[in-house]
Scaffold this active site. Sequence first.
Site, PDB file in Angstrom:
ATOM      1  N   LYS A  48       0.800  -1.241   0.000  1.00  0.00           N
ATOM      2  CA  LYS A  48       0.000   0.000   0.000  1.00  0.00           C
ATOM      3  C   LYS A  48       0.830   1.287   0.000  1.00  0.00           C
ATOM      4  O   LYS A  48       0.359   2.359   0.388  1.00  0.00           O
ATOM      5  CB  LYS A  48      -1.022   0.055   1.156  1.00  0.00           C
ATOM      6  CG  LYS A  48      -1.844  -1.188   1.380  1.00  0.00           C
ATOM      7  CD  LYS A  48      -2.164  -1.956   0.136  1.00  0.00           C
ATOM      8  CE  LYS A  48      -3.102  -1.281  -0.828  1.00  0.00           C
ATOM      9  NZ  LYS A  48      -3.176  -2.069  -2.107  1.00  0.00           N
ATOM     10  N   THR A  51       3.146   0.809  -4.786  1.00  0.00           N
ATOM     11  CA  THR A  51       3.928  -0.156  -5.566  1.00  0.00           C
ATOM     12  C   THR A  51       3.432  -0.262  -7.007  1.00  0.00           C
ATOM     13  O   THR A  51       4.234  -0.340  -7.952  1.00  0.00           O
ATOM     14  CB  THR A  51       3.801  -1.558  -4.920  1.00  0.00           C
ATOM     15  OG1 THR A  51       3.762  -1.407  -3.502  1.00  0.00           O
ATOM     16  CG2 THR A  51       4.935  -2.457  -5.336  1.00  0.00           C
ATOM     17  N   THR A  52       2.120  -0.276  -7.183  1.00  0.00           N
ATOM     18  CA  THR A  52       1.537  -0.430  -8.513  1.00  0.00           C
ATOM     19  C   THR A  52       2.005   0.712  -9.423  1.00  0.00           C
ATOM     20  O   THR A  52       2.314   0.513 -10.598  1.00  0.00           O
ATOM     21  CB  THR A  52      -0.009  -0.419  -8.405  1.00  0.00           C
ATOM     22  OG1 THR A  52      -0.389  -1.244  -7.307  1.00  0.00           O
ATOM     23  CG2 THR A  52      -0.675  -0.895  -9.671  1.00  0.00           C
ATOM     24  N   TRP A  53       2.049   1.881  -8.858  1.00  0.00           N
ATOM     25  CA  TRP A  53       2.495   3.080  -9.597  1.00  0.00           C
ATOM     26  C   TRP A  53       3.976   2.949  -9.969  1.00  0.00           C
ATOM     27  O   TRP A  53       4.374   3.181 -11.121  1.00  0.00           O
ATOM     28  CB  TRP A  53       2.271   4.300  -8.707  1.00  0.00           C
ATOM     29  CG  TRP A  53       2.392   5.636  -9.357  1.00  0.00           C
ATOM     30  CD1 TRP A  53       2.429   5.922 -10.695  1.00  0.00           C
ATOM     31  CD2 TRP A  53       2.477   6.896  -8.674  1.00  0.00           C
ATOM     32  NE1 TRP A  53       2.525   7.277 -10.883  1.00  0.00           N
ATOM     33  CE2 TRP A  53       2.550   7.887  -9.668  1.00  0.00           C
ATOM     34  CE3 TRP A  53       2.476   7.268  -7.328  1.00  0.00           C
ATOM     35  CZ2 TRP A  53       2.637   9.251  -9.341  1.00  0.00           C
ATOM     36  CZ3 TRP A  53       2.559   8.620  -7.007  1.00  0.00           C
ATOM     37  CH2 TRP A  53       2.643   9.596  -8.009  1.00  0.00           C
ATOM     38  N   HIS A 111       7.948  -7.424  -1.368  1.00  0.00           N
ATOM     39  CA  HIS A 111       7.605  -6.688  -0.144  1.00  0.00           C
ATOM     40  C   HIS A 111       8.552  -7.086   1.001  1.00  0.00           C
ATOM     41  O   HIS A 111       8.353  -6.675   2.134  1.00  0.00           O
ATOM     42  CB  HIS A 111       6.173  -7.004   0.293  1.00  0.00           C
ATOM     43  CG  HIS A 111       5.111  -6.323  -0.529  1.00  0.00           C
ATOM     44  ND1 HIS A 111       5.210  -5.022  -0.954  1.00  0.00           N
ATOM     45  CD2 HIS A 111       3.894  -6.759  -0.956  1.00  0.00           C
ATOM     46  CE1 HIS A 111       4.111  -4.689  -1.631  1.00  0.00           C
ATOM     47  NE2 HIS A 111       3.305  -5.727  -1.647  1.00  0.00           N
ATOM     48  N   ARG A 134       6.046   5.240   2.010  1.00  0.00           N
ATOM     49  CA  ARG A 134       4.886   6.143   2.134  1.00  0.00           C
ATOM     50  C   ARG A 134       4.615   6.348   3.619  1.00  0.00           C
ATOM     51  O   ARG A 134       4.870   5.427   4.425  1.00  0.00           O
ATOM     52  CB  ARG A 134       3.676   5.486   1.469  1.00  0.00           C
ATOM     53  CG  ARG A 134       2.457   6.367   1.365  1.00  0.00           C
ATOM     54  CD  ARG A 134       1.283   5.625   0.734  1.00  0.00           C
ATOM     55  NE  ARG A 134       0.220   6.542   0.379  1.00  0.00           N
ATOM     56  CZ  ARG A 134      -0.980   6.154  -0.055  1.00  0.00           C
ATOM     57  NH1 ARG A 134      -1.267   4.862  -0.199  1.00  0.00           N
ATOM     58  NH2 ARG A 134      -1.898   7.052  -0.363  1.00  0.00           N
ATOM     59  N   ARG A 268      -7.461   3.389  -5.636  1.00  0.00           N
ATOM     60  CA  ARG A 268      -8.552   3.839  -4.770  1.00  0.00           C
ATOM     61  C   ARG A 268      -8.675   5.356  -4.821  1.00  0.00           C
ATOM     62  O   ARG A 268      -9.447   5.885  -5.600  1.00  0.00           O
ATOM     63  CB  ARG A 268      -8.327   3.316  -3.341  1.00  0.00           C
ATOM     64  CG  ARG A 268      -9.526   3.428  -2.421  1.00  0.00           C
ATOM     65  CD  ARG A 268      -9.169   2.947  -1.034  1.00  0.00           C
ATOM     66  NE  ARG A 268      -8.123   3.753  -0.420  1.00  0.00           N
ATOM     67  CZ  ARG A 268      -8.347   4.790   0.380  1.00  0.00           C
ATOM     68  NH1 ARG A 268      -9.571   5.151   0.676  1.00  0.00           N
ATOM     69  NH2 ARG A 268      -7.336   5.476   0.900  1.00  0.00           N
TER      70      ARG A 268
HETATM   71  P1  A3P Z   1      -4.908   4.687  -1.604  1.00  0.00           P
HETATM   72  O1  A3P Z   1      -5.526   3.455  -1.031  1.00  0.00           O
HETATM   73  O2  A3P Z   1      -4.486   5.675  -0.565  1.00  0.00           O
HETATM   74  O3  A3P Z   1      -5.748   5.312  -2.663  1.00  0.00           O
HETATM   75  P2  A3P Z   1       0.090  -0.477  -3.658  1.00  0.00           P
HETATM   76  O4  A3P Z   1       0.226  -0.323  -5.128  1.00  0.00           O
HETATM   77  O5  A3P Z   1       1.427  -0.547  -2.955  1.00  0.00           O
HETATM   78  O6  A3P Z   1      -0.817  -1.570  -3.284  1.00  0.00           O
HETATM   79  O7  A3P Z   1      -0.516   0.895  -3.122  1.00  0.00           O
HETATM   80  C1  A3P Z   1      -1.822   1.250  -3.441  1.00  0.00           C
HETATM   81  C2  A3P Z   1      -1.980   2.740  -3.217  1.00  0.00           C
HETATM   82  O8  A3P Z   1      -1.376   3.448  -4.306  1.00  0.00           O
HETATM   83  C3  A3P Z   1      -3.452   3.138  -3.207  1.00  0.00           C
HETATM   84  O9  A3P Z   1      -3.544   4.254  -2.327  1.00  0.00           O
HETATM   85  C4  A3P Z   1      -3.667   3.523  -4.663  1.00  0.00           C
HETATM   86  O10 A3P Z   1      -4.786   4.336  -4.890  1.00  0.00           O
HETATM   87  C5  A3P Z   1      -2.365   4.239  -4.977  1.00  0.00           C
HETATM   88  N1  A3P Z   1      -2.071   4.251  -6.411  1.00  0.00           N
HETATM   89  C6  A3P Z   1      -2.276   3.264  -7.317  1.00  0.00           C
HETATM   90  N2  A3P Z   1      -1.922   3.656  -8.542  1.00  0.00           N
HETATM   91  C7  A3P Z   1      -1.480   4.924  -8.441  1.00  0.00           C
HETATM   92  C8  A3P Z   1      -0.983   5.876  -9.378  1.00  0.00           C
HETATM   93  N3  A3P Z   1      -0.888   5.593 -10.665  1.00  0.00           N
HETATM   94  N4  A3P Z   1      -0.613   7.086  -8.914  1.00  0.00           N
HETATM   95  C9  A3P Z   1      -0.710   7.394  -7.604  1.00  0.00           C
HETATM   96  N5  A3P Z   1      -1.161   6.533  -6.657  1.00  0.00           N
HETATM   97  C10 A3P Z   1      -1.556   5.309  -7.075  1.00  0.00           C
END
Ligand code: A3P
Length: 306
Positions: A48, A51-53, A111, A134, A268
């Site tokens: 969270k 990571t996806t970004w 992770h 974060r 999200r």
């Molecule tokens: P929120 O739940 O605060 O919205 P992970 O990828 O590590 O699982 O983290 C997920 C978090 O990164 C979520 O935060 C998600 O919305 C946010 N996120 C996903 N894609 C993103 C992007 N392209 N740019 C910025 N934040 C992003």
Amino acid sequence: QPKKPVAGGLVANYQGVWFYADLLQATLTFQKHFKAIDSDIILASMPKSGTTWLKALTFSIVNRNNHSVDDSPLLFSNPHYLVPFLEIYLYKDGNIPDIDSMPCPRILATHLPYQFLPSSILDCSNCRIIYLCRNPLDVFTSLLQFLLQNGLISSPSMSIDVPFEEFCQGIHPYGPFWDHYLGYWDASLKNPQKVLFLKYEDLKKDVNSSVKKIADFLGYPFSAEEQEAGLVEEIAMLCSFENLKNLDCNKEGEIHGAFRVKHSSFFRKAEVGDWVNVLTPSMANRLEKLFQEKLGESGLTLEIKS
Ligand code: A3P
């Protein structure tokens, strides 16, 4: 190892770190069998943290000569397929995957805390690690919402007291979070050529600079022509939350790791400071004090508001 139920699953403590009990076997297999090569790129984070970004950005930066932004595989695949988690998907259930056949550079994610990385990654002189950190108030908030969206905790009105208390005690997957942060922070100070330490809040403030920083660090700097042509901005736009969230490949489907996870649940709100809608002021104070105390003299600071 004795197991403990926490929000979202069973965790087990192994050498001071809390792991999803179902993933411990995979972690040990990964540690034992993974052979890093010089061109490998390892993306590391606490769940969270964005990571996806980071996966989308790194994939796009490194592959920009293979795909234009208009035909990027990101338009058709959730980033977690393009950059798989080593100990969650690839080495799942003790499987030994054939990653030698992956195209180079291999971009892989984990992770695991720094001290759990296979020695092969640490010893491989050119293999690079990027860590994304974060602030823990948003990490906790994002984690709760993620578990809720995936049906792993039941009610939106459930009390968050218990999961909050556990989080503050470091009892959460890959926790304690402060050790996770500090492991990579120290490594990045000791060996900045090998470990790049990024903060989600900095990416939110100025993603274009972060794109260039990642590219420079990995040895894929943007040429003057690329910069003039606006390629940095194009990649940032392609990987933006608004763009990725609305693609069919991210709106539908699910991926199976420790549990079934909806692709959509990785996207999200993407805000800095959303904790304000979930944590009481006293919880926020406690967590802020806790991480300031734990990060202590390290020099690592994290912003909690945009
Ligand atoms: P929120 O739940 O605060 O919205 P992970 O990828 O590590 O699982 O983290 C997920 C978090 O990164 C979520 O935060 C998600 O919305 C946010 N996120 C996903 N894609 C993103 C992007 N392209 N740019 C910025 N934040 C992003």
